[in-house]
Design an enzyme around this catalytic site. Sequence first.
Site, PDB file in Angstrom:
ATOM      1  N   ASP A   1       0.744  -1.364   0.098  1.00 52.05           N
ATOM      2  CA  ASP A   1      -0.017  -0.044  -0.031  1.00 52.05           C
ATOM      3  C   ASP A   1       0.820   1.305   0.022  1.00 52.05           C
ATOM      4  O   ASP A   1       0.498   2.152  -0.825  1.00 52.05           O
ATOM      5  CB  ASP A   1      -1.047   0.129   1.134  1.00 52.05           C
ATOM      6  CG  ASP A   1      -0.502  -0.083   2.576  1.00 52.05           C
ATOM      7  OD1 ASP A   1       0.538  -0.333   2.614  1.00 52.05           O
ATOM      8  OD2 ASP A   1      -1.346  -0.005   3.456  1.00 52.05           O
TER       9      ASP A   1
ATOM     10  N   LEU B   1      -5.045  -7.295  12.908  1.00 53.72           N
ATOM     11  CA  LEU B   1      -6.161  -7.197  12.401  1.00 53.72           C
ATOM     12  C   LEU B   1      -6.974  -5.789  12.381  1.00 53.72           C
ATOM     13  O   LEU B   1      -8.273  -5.731  12.288  1.00 53.72           O
ATOM     14  CB  LEU B   1      -7.293  -8.258  12.972  1.00 53.72           C
ATOM     15  CG  LEU B   1      -6.630  -9.677  12.888  1.00 53.72           C
ATOM     16  CD1 LEU B   1      -7.761 -10.606  13.807  1.00 53.72           C
ATOM     17  CD2 LEU B   1      -6.787 -10.266  11.726  1.00 53.72           C
TER      18      LEU B   1
ATOM     19  N   SER C   1      -7.111  -3.269  15.046  1.00 51.21           N
ATOM     20  CA  SER C   1      -7.840  -2.615  15.795  1.00 51.21           C
ATOM     21  C   SER C   1      -7.477  -1.189  15.894  1.00 51.21           C
ATOM     22  O   SER C   1      -8.681  -0.523  16.199  1.00 51.21           O
ATOM     23  CB  SER C   1      -7.424  -3.467  17.357  1.00 51.21           C
ATOM     24  OG  SER C   1      -5.996  -3.324  17.459  1.00 51.21           O
TER      25      SER C   1
ATOM     26  N   GLU D   1      -2.770   7.973  12.521  1.00 51.42           N
ATOM     27  CA  GLU D   1      -2.000   7.162  13.006  1.00 51.42           C
ATOM     28  C   GLU D   1      -0.416   7.391  12.815  1.00 51.42           C
ATOM     29  O   GLU D   1       0.557   7.334  13.249  1.00 51.42           O
ATOM     30  CB  GLU D   1      -1.993   5.813  11.881  1.00 51.42           C
ATOM     31  CG  GLU D   1      -1.137   4.665  12.298  1.00 51.42           C
ATOM     32  CD  GLU D   1      -1.809   3.476  12.949  1.00 51.42           C
ATOM     33  OE1 GLU D   1      -2.749   3.586  13.096  1.00 51.42           O
ATOM     34  OE2 GLU D   1      -1.120   2.771  13.450  1.00 51.42           O
TER      35      GLU D   1
ATOM     36  N   ASP E   1      -5.635  -0.283   5.875  1.00 49.47           N
ATOM     37  CA  ASP E   1      -6.419  -0.702   6.820  1.00 49.47           C
ATOM     38  C   ASP E   1      -7.711   0.416   7.049  1.00 49.47           C
ATOM     39  O   ASP E   1      -8.805  -0.294   7.346  1.00 49.47           O
ATOM     40  CB  ASP E   1      -5.607  -0.583   8.139  1.00 49.47           C
ATOM     41  CG  ASP E   1      -4.419  -1.626   8.052  1.00 49.47           C
ATOM     42  OD1 ASP E   1      -4.113  -2.524   7.039  1.00 49.47           O
ATOM     43  OD2 ASP E   1      -3.575  -1.559   9.053  1.00 49.47           O
TER      44      ASP E   1
HETATM   45  C1  GLA Z   1      -0.150  -2.731   8.396  1.00 46.60           C
HETATM   46  C2  GLA Z   1      -0.579  -1.031   7.848  1.00 46.60           C
HETATM   47  C3  GLA Z   1      -0.990  -1.070   6.295  1.00 46.60           C
HETATM   48  C4  GLA Z   1      -0.148  -2.192   5.651  1.00 46.60           C
HETATM   49  C5  GLA Z   1       0.217  -3.277   6.180  1.00 46.60           C
HETATM   50  C6  GLA Z   1       1.059  -4.434   5.373  1.00 46.60           C
HETATM   51  O1  GLA Z   1      -1.420  -3.183   8.690  1.00 46.60           O
HETATM   52  O2  GLA Z   1      -1.165  -0.602   8.717  1.00 46.60           O
HETATM   53  O3  GLA Z   1      -0.887   0.151   6.009  1.00 46.60           O
HETATM   54  O4  GLA Z   1       1.164  -1.638   5.219  1.00 46.60           O
HETATM   55  O5  GLA Z   1       0.615  -3.461   7.506  1.00 46.60           O
HETATM   56  O6  GLA Z   1       0.325  -4.843   4.171  1.00 46.60           O
END
Ligand code: GLA
Length: 387
Positions: free
Chosen positions: A36, A126, A128, A161, A173
């Site tokens: 991403d 996952l 959160s 974040e 996410d």
């Molecule tokens: C975490 C980050 C996402 C992504 C994943 C790996 O979940 O928050 O932005 O980079 O790792 O795919």
Amino acid sequence: MTVNELKASFKEVYGNEAEAVYFSPGRVNLIGEHTDYNGGYVFPCALSFGTCLLLRKNGKQEINFRSINETEIITVPLTDLGTPLAKGTWANYPLGVFAQFLKRGVKITEGYDILIWGNVPLGAGLSSSAALEVVTAYALNDQLGTGYDRTELAKIGQKAEHEFAFVNCGIMDQFASAHGKKDHAIFLNCDTLEFDLVPVKLEGVKVVISNTHSPHKLGDEYNDRVRECQLAVEQLRSVRPELKNLAELTQAEFDEIQSVITDPVALKRARHVVGEVQRTVDAVKELQAGNLEEFGKLMNASHISLRDDYEVTGKYLDTLAEKAWKIEGVIGSRMTGGGFGGCTVSLVKEEAIDTFKEKVGSAYKEKTGLEADFYIAEIGDGAKKCD
Ligand code: GLA
């Protein structure tokens, strides 16, 4: 907890009825890992578990944050909404979202009492934290009438974040939490933010999440990966001056110019990203064509690349995935999320689920001394206001 139980808790904590209840889900990523923030594709789906936020205007010039799992209320005056609390404080996630509204010029003139509850396992990869950010963004958007769309709410969560949790995460996410749709996965181009909702119809097959219970903490190692990819881009610019993201390169283009990446670590990271973007595109095609077995093979290849080139798996995730690959009825298995602990995601034929849990669980216990947990994922909707 049910919404009614949560409302009762709100009354107990604050002495008044909640005025509104909101929900936003966690996510599981089927394929497309660490792509991403490189402008690549991802393929996550929202889960049926997530985070609820209850609130009420309190008539004061302060926000009260309380999580059901904590005993303390954290009070932040409206004048301090732009400043993070001590590093690691859970309320930094919702507070960071308030700060983003301020940054966009939104005036916050009234205080709120806020109660948070969630059932996404914490530190399990996952999302959160994305669920908490997006539920706060959704709630504020509704309360303040700011009219941001779901993509903007995801961006607000991502920035929170970055600035209040100090993790330079990509958009996946928060996007999945905001845009999720029941029984669909989101095929998202993280460069343009264009996306398709792809039906996940798995006849006789379930999405099984296996939790290592080896907590993943996204922080320094995650930010290192972001930097290593940037270094690869910088070095590639000696032959491709206009290159913005690693994901712009096809495998063939990368093979031709990869030797200009002189840093061996950056080279491995880049190799993962370029391969993973292609695997994600291929996997979505296979799923749409009903070729689940091929989809599963791409999941396995994704794990191997994350293990060998991206180096974000480790003993716990490797033990779960590698054992799963040997079990009849397992179509594919890989780590999901940031890595360094957390969860794997597997596609398992229904009749093999009991054997899967038993065999993977005991191999894992033997090798690590820890108990794994297994959940059958239900793919749910994105952020919403609850009745
Ligand atoms: C975490 C980050 C996402 C992504 C994943 C790996 O979940 O928050 O932005 O980079 O790792 O795919």
